[in-house]
Design an enzyme around this catalytic site. Sequence first.
Site, PDB file in Angstrom:
ATOM      1  N   ASP A   1      -7.917  -6.173   5.954  1.00 48.29           N
ATOM      2  CA  ASP A   1      -7.118  -7.079   5.149  1.00 48.29           C
ATOM      3  C   ASP A   1      -5.861  -7.633   5.436  1.00 48.29           C
ATOM      4  O   ASP A   1      -4.734  -8.068   4.325  1.00 48.29           O
ATOM      5  CB  ASP A   1      -7.103  -6.476   3.339  1.00 48.29           C
ATOM      6  CG  ASP A   1      -7.147  -5.029   3.722  1.00 48.29           C
ATOM      7  OD1 ASP A   1      -5.478  -4.762   4.256  1.00 48.29           O
ATOM      8  OD2 ASP A   1      -6.476  -4.003   1.997  1.00 48.29           O
TER       9      ASP A   1
ATOM     10  N   CYS B   1       1.273  -1.349   0.140  1.00 50.59           N
ATOM     11  CA  CYS B   1       0.068  -0.073  -0.091  1.00 50.59           C
ATOM     12  C   CYS B   1       0.718   1.755  -0.313  1.00 50.59           C
ATOM     13  O   CYS B   1       0.464   2.153  -0.184  1.00 50.59           O
ATOM     14  CB  CYS B   1      -0.903  -0.019   1.362  1.00 50.59           C
ATOM     15  SG  CYS B   1      -0.212   0.266   2.721  1.00 50.59           S
TER      16      CYS B   1
ATOM     17  N   CYS C   1      -2.808   0.621   8.893  1.00 56.45           N
ATOM     18  CA  CYS C   1      -2.230   1.682   7.787  1.00 56.45           C
ATOM     19  C   CYS C   1      -1.293   2.678   8.182  1.00 56.45           C
ATOM     20  O   CYS C   1      -2.598   3.607   8.522  1.00 56.45           O
ATOM     21  CB  CYS C   1      -3.308   1.711   6.809  1.00 56.45           C
ATOM     22  SG  CYS C   1      -2.058   2.436   5.142  1.00 56.45           S
TER      23      CYS C   1
ATOM     24  N   HIS D   1      -4.271  11.967  14.472  1.00 60.11           N
ATOM     25  CA  HIS D   1      -4.418  10.886  13.726  1.00 60.11           C
ATOM     26  C   HIS D   1      -2.382   9.770  13.510  1.00 60.11           C
ATOM     27  O   HIS D   1      -1.667  10.671  13.156  1.00 60.11           O
ATOM     28  CB  HIS D   1      -4.722  11.896  12.605  1.00 60.11           C
ATOM     29  CG  HIS D   1      -5.060  10.826  11.505  1.00 60.11           C
ATOM     30  ND1 HIS D   1      -5.862   9.761  11.190  1.00 60.11           N
ATOM     31  CD2 HIS D   1      -3.850  11.132  10.498  1.00 60.11           C
ATOM     32  CE1 HIS D   1      -6.184   9.288  10.087  1.00 60.11           C
ATOM     33  NE2 HIS D   1      -4.405  10.025   9.189  1.00 60.11           N
TER      34      HIS D   1
ATOM     35  N   HIS E   1      -5.481   4.231   9.742  1.00 53.68           N
ATOM     36  CA  HIS E   1      -6.394   3.807   9.578  1.00 53.68           C
ATOM     37  C   HIS E   1      -6.305   2.250   9.617  1.00 53.68           C
ATOM     38  O   HIS E   1      -5.464   1.893   9.634  1.00 53.68           O
ATOM     39  CB  HIS E   1      -7.400   4.059   7.811  1.00 53.68           C
ATOM     40  CG  HIS E   1      -7.530   5.385   7.890  1.00 53.68           C
ATOM     41  ND1 HIS E   1      -6.815   6.145   7.528  1.00 53.68           N
ATOM     42  CD2 HIS E   1      -9.030   5.135   8.615  1.00 53.68           C
ATOM     43  CE1 HIS E   1      -7.626   7.266   7.553  1.00 53.68           C
ATOM     44  NE2 HIS E   1      -8.648   7.164   7.725  1.00 53.68           N
TER      45      HIS E   1
END
Length: 186
Positions: free
Chosen positions: A163, A119, A173, A156, A159
Amino acid sequence: MKKRLFILNVVLMLPMLIFQACGQNQTNKVETKKSNPMENKMNTSDNPYYSRTSTEKLTVSDSEWKKILPEDLYQVARKANTERAFTGTLWNSETKGTYYCAVCGNKLFRSNQKFVSSCGWPSFFEQENKSSIVFKNDNSYGMRRIEALCGRCNSHLGHLFDDGPEPNGKRYCMNAVSLEFEPDTK
């Protein structure tokens, strides 16, 4: 007719979903590049809230964080922006060590909880302890996601997706700019 509209919507939405799989805000992406991929070290001397030992919850105003944090970290950690995929130095690092919140020093992950995903962001299958990361629903940009926040300073981080690899199928992630990495000493 309804079937055609559904197919048209899927065709139009698919590219957006692919390009925003981990990203929050595609128009305000933060690009980060560090010179040494083995370390993601922040200058913490100007941050009185940074501690690797304190577990005290922090309540700091946004204006105070803006004064303390570098702009790229502020935009991601406090404004929930996202760095561009494959630009952070930690996404494919296999160096052994510990990952901390770059904002407050909270211990988040160990390298044995990390895996290399395709990713473009650092990915982990498990957090260091149950209170190190907290979660909230994120329905921004027409997507349903789970936002991962630092359990100490509420910054933050990225997320959480379903998966990931075994043992739990989770993929944390994370934005590399939100992480500080300390390699193990031999």
